[in-house]
Design a protein around this motif. Structure first.
Motif, PDB file in Angstrom:
ATOM      1  N   SER A  24     -38.750   8.309  56.260  1.00 48.37           N
ATOM      2  CA  SER A  24     -38.535   8.777  54.886  1.00 48.37           C
ATOM      3  C   SER A  24     -37.796  10.105  54.865  1.00 48.37           C
ATOM      4  CB  SER A  24     -39.882   8.929  54.169  1.00 48.37           C
ATOM      5  OG  SER A  24     -40.504   7.684  54.043  1.00 48.37           O
ATOM      6  N   LEU A  25     -38.129  10.983  55.782  1.00 47.18           N
ATOM      7  CA  LEU A  25     -37.459  12.276  55.860  1.00 47.18           C
ATOM      8  C   LEU A  25     -35.968  12.099  56.158  1.00 47.18           C
ATOM      9  CD1 LEU A  25     -37.470  15.382  56.009  1.00 47.18           C
ATOM     10  CD2 LEU A  25     -38.060  15.153  58.423  1.00 47.18           C
ATOM     11  N   LEU A  26     -35.653  11.246  57.121  1.00 40.45           N
ATOM     12  CA  LEU A  26     -34.247  11.014  57.462  1.00 40.45           C
ATOM     13  C   LEU A  26     -33.488  10.386  56.295  1.00 40.45           C
ATOM     14  CD1 LEU A  26     -34.613   9.816  61.141  1.00 40.45           C
ATOM     15  CD2 LEU A  26     -33.683  11.990  60.338  1.00 40.45           C
ATOM     16  N   LEU A  27     -34.125   9.471  55.582  1.00 40.40           N
ATOM     17  CA  LEU A  27     -33.477   8.875  54.410  1.00 40.40           C
ATOM     18  C   LEU A  27     -33.233   9.927  53.328  1.00 40.40           C
ATOM     19  CD1 LEU A  27     -35.348   5.463  54.126  1.00 40.40           C
ATOM     20  CD2 LEU A  27     -32.945   5.828  54.718  1.00 40.40           C
ATOM     21  N   ALA A  28     -34.218  10.785  53.090  1.00 37.38           N
ATOM     22  CA  ALA A  28     -34.063  11.841  52.088  1.00 37.38           C
ATOM     23  C   ALA A  28     -32.963  12.819  52.492  1.00 37.38           C
ATOM     24  CB  ALA A  28     -35.386  12.580  51.897  1.00 37.38           C
ATOM     25  N   LEU A  29     -32.899  13.166  53.776  1.00 39.54           N
ATOM     26  CA  LEU A  29     -31.849  14.067  54.248  1.00 39.54           C
ATOM     27  C   LEU A  29     -30.466  13.426  54.101  1.00 39.54           C
ATOM     28  CD1 LEU A  29     -33.499  15.539  57.468  1.00 39.54           C
ATOM     29  CD2 LEU A  29     -33.075  16.724  55.294  1.00 39.54           C
ATOM     30  N   GLY A  30     -30.424  12.107  54.077  1.00 37.44           N
ATOM     31  CA  GLY A  30     -29.164  11.395  53.872  1.00 37.44           C
ATOM     32  C   GLY A  30     -28.812  11.205  52.415  1.00 37.44           C
ATOM     33  N   GLY A  31     -29.685  11.652  51.515  1.00 39.69           N
ATOM     34  CA  GLY A  31     -29.432  11.533  50.087  1.00 39.69           C
ATOM     35  C   GLY A  31     -29.872  10.216  49.487  1.00 39.69           C
ATOM     36  N   TYR A  32     -30.586   9.410  50.265  1.00 41.62           N
ATOM     37  CA  TYR A  32     -31.036   8.111  49.761  1.00 41.62           C
ATOM     38  C   TYR A  32     -32.320   8.263  48.962  1.00 41.62           C
ATOM     39  CZ  TYR A  32     -27.627   5.920  52.800  1.00 41.62           C
ATOM     40  OH  TYR A  32     -26.464   5.539  53.382  1.00 41.62           O
ATOM     41  N   ALA A  33     -32.380   7.570  47.835  1.00 41.95           N
ATOM     42  CA  ALA A  33     -33.563   7.599  46.979  1.00 41.95           C
ATOM     43  C   ALA A  33     -34.094   6.185  46.839  1.00 41.95           C
ATOM     44  CB  ALA A  33     -33.209   8.161  45.610  1.00 41.95           C
ATOM     45  N   LYS A  39     -38.866  -2.381  44.424  1.00 44.23           N
ATOM     46  CA  LYS A  39     -38.043  -3.167  45.340  1.00 44.23           C
ATOM     47  C   LYS A  39     -37.798  -2.421  46.645  1.00 44.23           C
ATOM     48  CE  LYS A  39     -35.557  -5.240  41.489  1.00 44.23           C
ATOM     49  NZ  LYS A  39     -34.274  -5.321  40.805  1.00 44.23           N
ATOM     50  N   GLY A  40     -38.055  -1.125  46.644  1.00 47.43           N
ATOM     51  CA  GLY A  40     -37.782  -0.296  47.807  1.00 47.43           C
ATOM     52  C   GLY A  40     -38.587  -0.683  49.029  1.00 47.43           C
ATOM     53  N   LYS A  41     -39.845  -1.067  48.845  1.00 45.42           N
ATOM     54  CA  LYS A  41     -40.686  -1.450  49.983  1.00 45.42           C
ATOM     55  C   LYS A  41     -40.157  -2.714  50.664  1.00 45.42           C
ATOM     56  CE  LYS A  41     -45.097   0.641  48.902  1.00 45.42           C
ATOM     57  NZ  LYS A  41     -46.522   0.424  48.730  1.00 45.42           N
ATOM     58  N   ALA A  42     -39.783  -3.686  49.879  1.00 41.82           N
ATOM     59  CA  ALA A  42     -39.254  -4.928  50.455  1.00 41.82           C
ATOM     60  C   ALA A  42     -37.948  -4.660  51.188  1.00 41.82           C
ATOM     61  CB  ALA A  42     -39.045  -5.974  49.356  1.00 41.82           C
ATOM     62  N   ALA A  43     -37.099  -3.822  50.617  1.00 41.44           N
ATOM     63  CA  ALA A  43     -35.828  -3.489  51.265  1.00 41.44           C
ATOM     64  C   ALA A  43     -36.080  -2.733  52.561  1.00 41.44           C
ATOM     65  CB  ALA A  43     -34.960  -2.657  50.325  1.00 41.44           C
ATOM     66  N   ALA A  44     -37.035  -1.796  52.531  1.00 42.10           N
ATOM     67  CA  ALA A  44     -37.353  -1.026  53.738  1.00 42.10           C
ATOM     68  C   ALA A  44     -37.887  -1.942  54.830  1.00 42.10           C
ATOM     69  CB  ALA A  44     -38.367   0.064  53.410  1.00 42.10           C
ATOM     70  N   ARG A  45     -38.739  -2.877  54.454  1.00 38.88           N
ATOM     71  CA  ARG A  45     -39.276  -3.823  55.448  1.00 38.88           C
ATOM     72  C   ARG A  45     -38.178  -4.688  56.045  1.00 38.88           C
ATOM     73  NH1 ARG A  45     -44.180  -4.886  51.725  1.00 38.88           N
ATOM     74  NH2 ARG A  45     -45.629  -3.329  52.526  1.00 38.88           N
ATOM     75  N   ALA A  46     -37.144  -4.943  55.263  1.00 38.88           N
ATOM     76  CA  ALA A  46     -36.019  -5.744  55.745  1.00 38.88           C
ATOM     77  C   ALA A  46     -35.019  -4.891  56.524  1.00 38.88           C
ATOM     78  CB  ALA A  46     -35.318  -6.416  54.572  1.00 38.88           C
ATOM     79  N   VAL A  60     -28.348  20.535  54.047  1.00 35.34           N
ATOM     80  CA  VAL A  60     -29.178  19.345  54.218  1.00 35.34           C
ATOM     81  C   VAL A  60     -28.481  18.361  55.152  1.00 35.34           C
ATOM     82  CG1 VAL A  60     -30.222  17.378  53.025  1.00 35.34           C
ATOM     83  CG2 VAL A  60     -30.310  19.655  51.994  1.00 35.34           C
ATOM     84  N   ALA A  61     -27.184  18.209  54.983  1.00 32.10           N
ATOM     85  CA  ALA A  61     -26.426  17.318  55.864  1.00 32.10           C
ATOM     86  C   ALA A  61     -26.490  17.822  57.308  1.00 32.10           C
ATOM     87  CB  ALA A  61     -24.982  17.219  55.396  1.00 32.10           C
ATOM     88  N   HIS A  86     -43.156   1.135  66.142  1.00 27.53           N
ATOM     89  CA  HIS A  86     -43.183   2.278  65.221  1.00 27.53           C
ATOM     90  C   HIS A  86     -41.890   3.079  65.272  1.00 27.53           C
ATOM     91  CE1 HIS A  86     -47.338   1.303  64.697  1.00 27.53           C
ATOM     92  NE2 HIS A  86     -47.553   1.444  65.974  1.00 27.53           N
ATOM     93  N   ALA A  87     -41.285   3.188  66.431  1.00 27.57           N
ATOM     94  CA  ALA A  87     -40.086   4.009  66.576  1.00 27.57           C
ATOM     95  C   ALA A  87     -38.815   3.297  66.144  1.00 27.57           C
ATOM     96  CB  ALA A  87     -39.937   4.478  68.020  1.00 27.57           C
ATOM     97  N   SER A  88     -38.737   1.985  66.312  1.00 29.93           N
ATOM     98  CA  SER A  88     -37.470   1.317  66.029  1.00 29.93           C
ATOM     99  C   SER A  88     -37.015   1.441  64.573  1.00 29.93           C
ATOM    100  CB  SER A  88     -37.512  -0.148  66.466  1.00 29.93           C
ATOM    101  OG  SER A  88     -38.428  -0.874  65.713  1.00 29.93           O
ATOM    102  N   PRO A  89     -37.907   1.406  63.564  1.00 27.20           N
ATOM    103  CA  PRO A  89     -37.411   1.622  62.189  1.00 27.20           C
ATOM    104  C   PRO A  89     -36.855   3.029  61.977  1.00 27.20           C
ATOM    105  CG  PRO A  89     -39.553   0.567  62.138  1.00 27.20           C
ATOM    106  CD  PRO A  89     -39.305   0.985  63.565  1.00 27.20           C
ATOM    107  N   VAL A  90     -37.381   3.991  62.711  1.00 25.56           N
ATOM    108  CA  VAL A  90     -36.877   5.370  62.594  1.00 25.56           C
ATOM    109  C   VAL A  90     -35.511   5.468  63.245  1.00 25.56           C
ATOM    110  CG1 VAL A  90     -37.275   7.783  63.221  1.00 25.56           C
ATOM    111  CG2 VAL A  90     -39.209   6.327  62.597  1.00 25.56           C
ATOM    112  N   VAL A  91     -35.395   4.882  64.427  1.00 26.85           N
ATOM    113  CA  VAL A  91     -34.138   4.948  65.177  1.00 26.85           C
ATOM    114  C   VAL A  91     -33.103   4.124  64.464  1.00 26.85           C
ATOM    115  CG1 VAL A  91     -33.034   4.412  67.370  1.00 26.85           C
ATOM    116  CG2 VAL A  91     -35.329   5.371  67.333  1.00 26.85           C
TER     117      VAL A  91
END
Length: 91
Positions: A24-33, A39-46, A60-61, A86-91
């Motif tokens: 979540s931190l990396l997504l926020a630093l990228g400007g993603y909301a 629908k965000g949970k389903a997209a994140a799981r995918a 921030v960038a 646990h690490a692969s979704p972050v990477v």
């Protein structure tokens, strides 16, 4: 950063309690909301990025680039992180 100096990134990335926070931190630093309609949970799981993206300040960038560089260094040390549940979704 202190995380890099203390070599704390690996523990945050592979820990089941903190890896979702890192993602979540990396997504926020990228400007993603995330989508506020749920629908965000389903997209994140995918493994998809949120559709909404905002411009972020240069500072921030730069923080995002430094965080990504730390993750690349982790992968160079231990490529099996890509296989971690646990690490692969972050990477």
């Amino acid at each position: 950063s202190a995380l890099r100096e203390d070599d704390a990134w690996p523990s945050l990335v592979v820990d089941p309690c903190s890896s979702h926070v890192m993602r979540s931190l990396l997504l926020a630093l990228g400007g993603y909301a995330p989508d506020t309609q749920g629908k965000g949970k389903a997209a994140a799981r995918a493994g998809l990025l949120p559709e909404r993206r905002f411009d972020v300040p240069v500072e921030v960038a730069e923080c995002r680039r430094a965080s990504a560089a730390a993750l690349v260094m982790l992968l160079r040390k231990d490529e099996t992180l890509c296989l971690s549940a646990h690490a692969s979704p972050v990477v």
